[in-house]
Design a protein around this motif. Structure first.
Motif, PDB file in Angstrom:
ATOM      1  N   GLN A  59       0.829  -1.208   0.000  1.00 22.63           N
ATOM      2  CA  GLN A  59       0.000   0.000   0.000  1.00 22.63           C
ATOM      3  C   GLN A  59       0.868   1.267   0.000  1.00 22.63           C
ATOM      4  O   GLN A  59       0.590   2.236  -0.703  1.00 22.63           O
ATOM      5  CB  GLN A  59      -0.936  -0.017   1.221  1.00 22.63           C
ATOM      6  N   THR A  61       3.870   1.562  -1.129  1.00 26.63           N
ATOM      7  CA  THR A  61       4.545   1.692  -2.434  1.00 26.63           C
ATOM      8  C   THR A  61       3.598   2.253  -3.464  1.00 26.63           C
ATOM      9  O   THR A  61       3.953   3.133  -4.277  1.00 26.63           O
ATOM     10  CB  THR A  61       5.089   0.338  -2.863  1.00 26.63           C
ATOM     11  N   CYS A  62       2.380   1.758  -3.474  1.00 27.83           N
ATOM     12  CA  CYS A  62       1.397   2.265  -4.433  1.00 27.83           C
ATOM     13  C   CYS A  62       1.137   3.755  -4.212  1.00 27.83           C
ATOM     14  O   CYS A  62       0.997   4.542  -5.168  1.00 27.83           O
ATOM     15  CB  CYS A  62       0.096   1.462  -4.296  1.00 27.83           C
ATOM     16  N   SER A  63       1.059   4.150  -2.942  1.00 29.40           N
ATOM     17  CA  SER A  63       0.818   5.565  -2.647  1.00 29.40           C
ATOM     18  C   SER A  63       1.954   6.443  -3.147  1.00 29.40           C
ATOM     19  O   SER A  63       1.743   7.508  -3.734  1.00 29.40           O
ATOM     20  CB  SER A  63       0.620   5.750  -1.143  1.00 29.40           C
ATOM     21  N   GLU A  65       4.055   5.775  -5.597  1.00 26.22           N
ATOM     22  CA  GLU A  65       4.079   5.805  -7.053  1.00 26.22           C
ATOM     23  C   GLU A  65       3.028   6.773  -7.580  1.00 26.22           C
ATOM     24  O   GLU A  65       3.261   7.531  -8.539  1.00 26.22           O
ATOM     25  CB  GLU A  65       3.840   4.402  -7.604  1.00 26.22           C
ATOM     26  N   ALA A  66       1.844   6.792  -6.935  1.00 23.89           N
ATOM     27  CA  ALA A  66       0.794   7.707  -7.384  1.00 23.89           C
ATOM     28  C   ALA A  66       1.220   9.163  -7.197  1.00 23.89           C
ATOM     29  O   ALA A  66       0.992  10.025  -8.053  1.00 23.89           O
ATOM     30  CB  ALA A  66      -0.502   7.419  -6.610  1.00 23.89           C
TER      31      ALA A  66
END
Length: 746
Positions: A59, A61-63, A65-66
């Motif tokens: 989670q 990492t996704c944040s 990247e966004a």
């Protein structure tokens, strides 16, 4: 603008090279992750939570990247907008360049048109100048006559009319400047010279302000008014201001200095007191004129009285500095200048006058003479006075010495004492110079006082040296002086007069020992004169004492009667010596006779052959002592000053019949006369002729065992001045007296 157009404007972004730090960042991130994971999962019980950690990291990492995608997208949109705006700006700049090119072409065409109109513009300007000159021509034609008239007014010292005429001419010149473009017509070329001529005339009138205030005050007022109006006027553009007020003030100062201190010639030697006296009269009159006549003619800001006082003071100060820089002044001039500068100038007659108002402000004046000037003048005065005093004293001494060889004796005063005006002249010269110096300052008085004491000391030494030469020449027969002793006695009176009156040289408040060197020199002179007199007496008496003692002396009083007769004749003039010196002289003469007597006794010319001769000798001593006492009592010597009683003490040594008691007599003799020695006692005991060696040694030994001298013992030297008989050198031992050594060697 639609999106399609924007898209067309957007440049293609080619993929750039990979960031250099990317690989290193990835390595650091991986290392940090491994370190974190090893720390978290180090214990086995935490492995059960691995799934939770994995999902949470996914989670995160996704944040991240966004967020990164959002930032990059925003950056790319900003770059796209900037590129579009730059393209628009390029188009606008291109349009502006084309418009400027068109304007340049239009301006070049207009400049060519202006060049064609330049001759017309010049003709218009010339027309305007001619039009203005046509209006001013009648006034311009009158300028030469106005200039000549103004010069006539200046020459006639009609300053106000001349100044008004000059102002009108200057106004006309200003009126022509603008139409002519700043060009000055030849007719106005002499106007500045005319202004300068008026300024010089005003300046000359101010320089003679004192005279004009008495004779023509209206002219002085006109000159000052012209200077004030011209100083306060605003000058035309480009013209140097004329500060005629300062010129007037400077002329006032220079005229005043020229009147009183303009002569480059210094006062001749001896003329300085007259010059200072003339200033003493003239300067107060000048200040009174300034206050009563000049000040009402001038504006208050001129401060005429203060200007007068300070100008006179400055001019006088410069003149005195110039005077002091020249040849050295004489004593009279130096004294006059010191007294005038320190007392007269600042006194009630001049700058300290009560009639001089506070506007003079004399308290701010610099000292007329600096400390260096005062020091220089005092040194000059003292040096010149010292030379004069030295010459006067030498002349007085030379005149006194010249009288010593006269056929006549010294002059006497009404009391019969020898008298000469020399002491009074000497002290009067010194006292008068000290008194005169006190009129100037205390420092000069102290200097002159020190100089006077020094010169008096030199005079006394010269007087003493002259007496020694006088005595030597007389005794050696180089100069036969008929009145040798009277002139020595007169010199003794001179010394007495100086000693009694030298206190007049004592300054008030000076230390009590200031006159000590002079008093010591006077005492030394007195002793020297007494010694010369006594030497003459000894020369008279020496042949008479050649036969004393002798058989003839034992049997007859004639020898001492001759001594007394000659001594009385020699001392006959002692009565012309003033008291208390006559007592001293008689006492010294009596002691000289007694010393001659004692010297004769010590020669061993007589040895008594028996008791009868000893009795005769003792009786002769008693008779001689009485005869000497009677002689000097008759001459006026006080009884307590006699030395003849020593003969009575010696009589006891000869008259004693029991030799065993001689020790007591010798001890008594020593108590009365502490300066008696064993050699003297041995010589006296040798007169008896009846003592063995042991008896003499016993008598001499009593000298060492004797008691201290009696308080009533004689303090005057007697035996110490009488040489004892000189024994053979071999008979004297290294220690002890020669008499004892001689007796022991026999």
């Amino acid at each position: 603008m639609d999106s399609a157009a924007k898209d067309e404007m957007q440049p293609e972004l080619s993929p750039g090279p990979e960031w250099p730090e990317q690989e290193r960042a990835e390595q650091l991130a991986r290392g940090a992750a491994l370190k974190w994971a090893s720390g978290i999962f180090y214990r086995p019980e935490q492995l059960a939570r691995l799934g939770q950690y994995r999902s949470r990291e996914v989670q995160r990492t996704c944040s991240l990247e966004a967020r990164l995608k959002s930032v990059v997208q925003s950056y790319l949109e900003g770059v796209q907008t900037g590129v579009w705006q730059l393209a628009q700006a390029i188009e606008a700049v291109q349009g502006t360049r084309e418009a400027l090119s068109q304007a340049r072409g239009l301006l070049q065409g207009m400049s060519q048109a202006l060049r064609t109109l330049q001759p017309l513009r010049e003709r218009v300007a010339q027309y305007k100048q001619l039009q203005a000159m046509s209006h001013l021509l009648p006034r311009l034609r009158a300028v030469p006559a106005a200039v000549a008239h103004t010069q006539t007014l200046i020459d006639a010292q009609q300053f106000l009319e001349a100044y008004m005429s000059l102002r009108e001419l200057e106004q006309l010149r200003e009126d022509t400047w603008a139409p002519l473009g700043g060009l000055e017509l030849p007719v106005f070329q002499g106007l500045d010279l005319l202004f300068e001529a008026l300024g010089q005339a005003v300046e000359a009138a101010a320089g003679a302000a004192g005279k004009l205030a008495r004779e023509d005050p209206a002219l002085l007022v006109a000159a000052v008014r012209v200077a004030e109006v011209e100083t306060g006027r605003t000058t035309p553009l480009g013209q140097v201001p004329r500060d005629w007020r300062q010129r007037c003030l400077r002329a006032l100062q220079e005229g005043l200095e020229q009147t009183h201190f303009g002569s480059p010639l210094l006062p001749a030697p001896g003329a300085l007191p007259g010059w200072l006296e003339a200033l003493r009269v003239a300067l107060p009159v000048e200040l009174a004129t300034a206050e009563a006549l000049v000040a009402p003619c001038c504006p208050p800001q001129y401060n005429v009285v203060q200007l007068w006082a300070h100008t006179l003071h400055s001019g006088l100060r410069r003149s005195l500095q110039h005077l002091l820089a020249g040849p050295e002044l004489e004593a009279a001039d130096a004294f006059a200048l010191l007294h005038w500068a320190l007392h007269v100038y600042l006194g009630q007659e001049m700058m300290g006058s009560l009639e001089l108002g506070p506007e003079a402000d004399v308290s701010q004046l610099e000292p007329l003479l600096t400390l260096e000037n005062i020091e220089q003048l005092e040194a000059t005065f003292v040096a010149n006075v010292q030379a004069s005093v030295s010459q006067w004293l030498q002349n007085a001494l030379d005149g006194e010495v010249a009288e010593w060889g006269r056929e006549q004796g010294p002059n006497t005063d009404p009391s019969g004492s020898y008298y000469s005006p020399m002491p009074a002249i000497v002290l009067q010269i010194l006292e008068e110079n000290i008194r005169v110096a006190s009129l100037v300052s205390e420092s000069l008085q102290q200097r002159v006082h020190g100089m006077a004491l020094s010169e008096l000391g030199i005079f006394l030494r010269s007087f003493s040296d002259a007496l020694i030469r006088f005595s030597r020449d007389h005794l050696r027969g180089k100069a036969m002086v008929p009145h040798y002793v009277p002139y020595l006695l007169a010199a003794l009176n001179h010394q007495s007069a100086l000693s009694s009156s030298v206190s007049v040289l004592q300054l008030d408040g000076a230390p009590s020992g200031a006159l000590a060197p002079v008093e010591a020199a006077l005492d030394k002179l007195q002793r020297r004169i007494c010694r010369l007199v006594l030497e003459a007496l000894q020369v008279e008496l020496q042949p008479l004492f050649a036969d004393l003692p002798s058989r003839q002396w034992l049997s007859s009083p004639e020898l001492l009667e001759s001594v007394c007769e000659r001594t009385g004749r020699f001392c006959r003039d002692f009565g012309r010596v003033r008291n208390p010196t006559v007592q001293l002289l008689l006492a010294e003469a009596e002691r000289a006779v007694v010393l001659q007597y004692l010297r004769a006794l010590m020669q061993g010319r007589l040895v008594c052959r028996g008791a009868d001769e000893r009795t005769q000798a003792a009786e002769r001593l008693r008779h001689d002592a009485a005869q000497l006492q009677q002689l000097f009592l008759g001459l006026g010597l006080e009884e307590n000053a006699h030395c003849a009683p020593v003969l009575l003490a010696l009589r006891e040594l000869l008259n004693l019949r029991d030799p065993a008691l001689l020790g007591l007599e010798v001890a008594g003799l020593q108590q009365q006369f502490p300066d008696v020695s064993e050699d003297h006692v041995s010589a006296l005991l040798g007169l008896r002729g009846d003592l063995s060696r042991e008896q003499q040694l016993a008598a001499l030994s009593s000298l060492q065992a004797a008691l201290p001298p009696s308080p009533r013992a004689s303090r005057r030297a007697l035996f110490s001045l009488v040489p004892a008989p000189a024994p053979a050198p071999a008979s004297c031992l290294p220690s002890g007296s020669c008499a004892r050594a001689r007796l022991l060697s026999e």
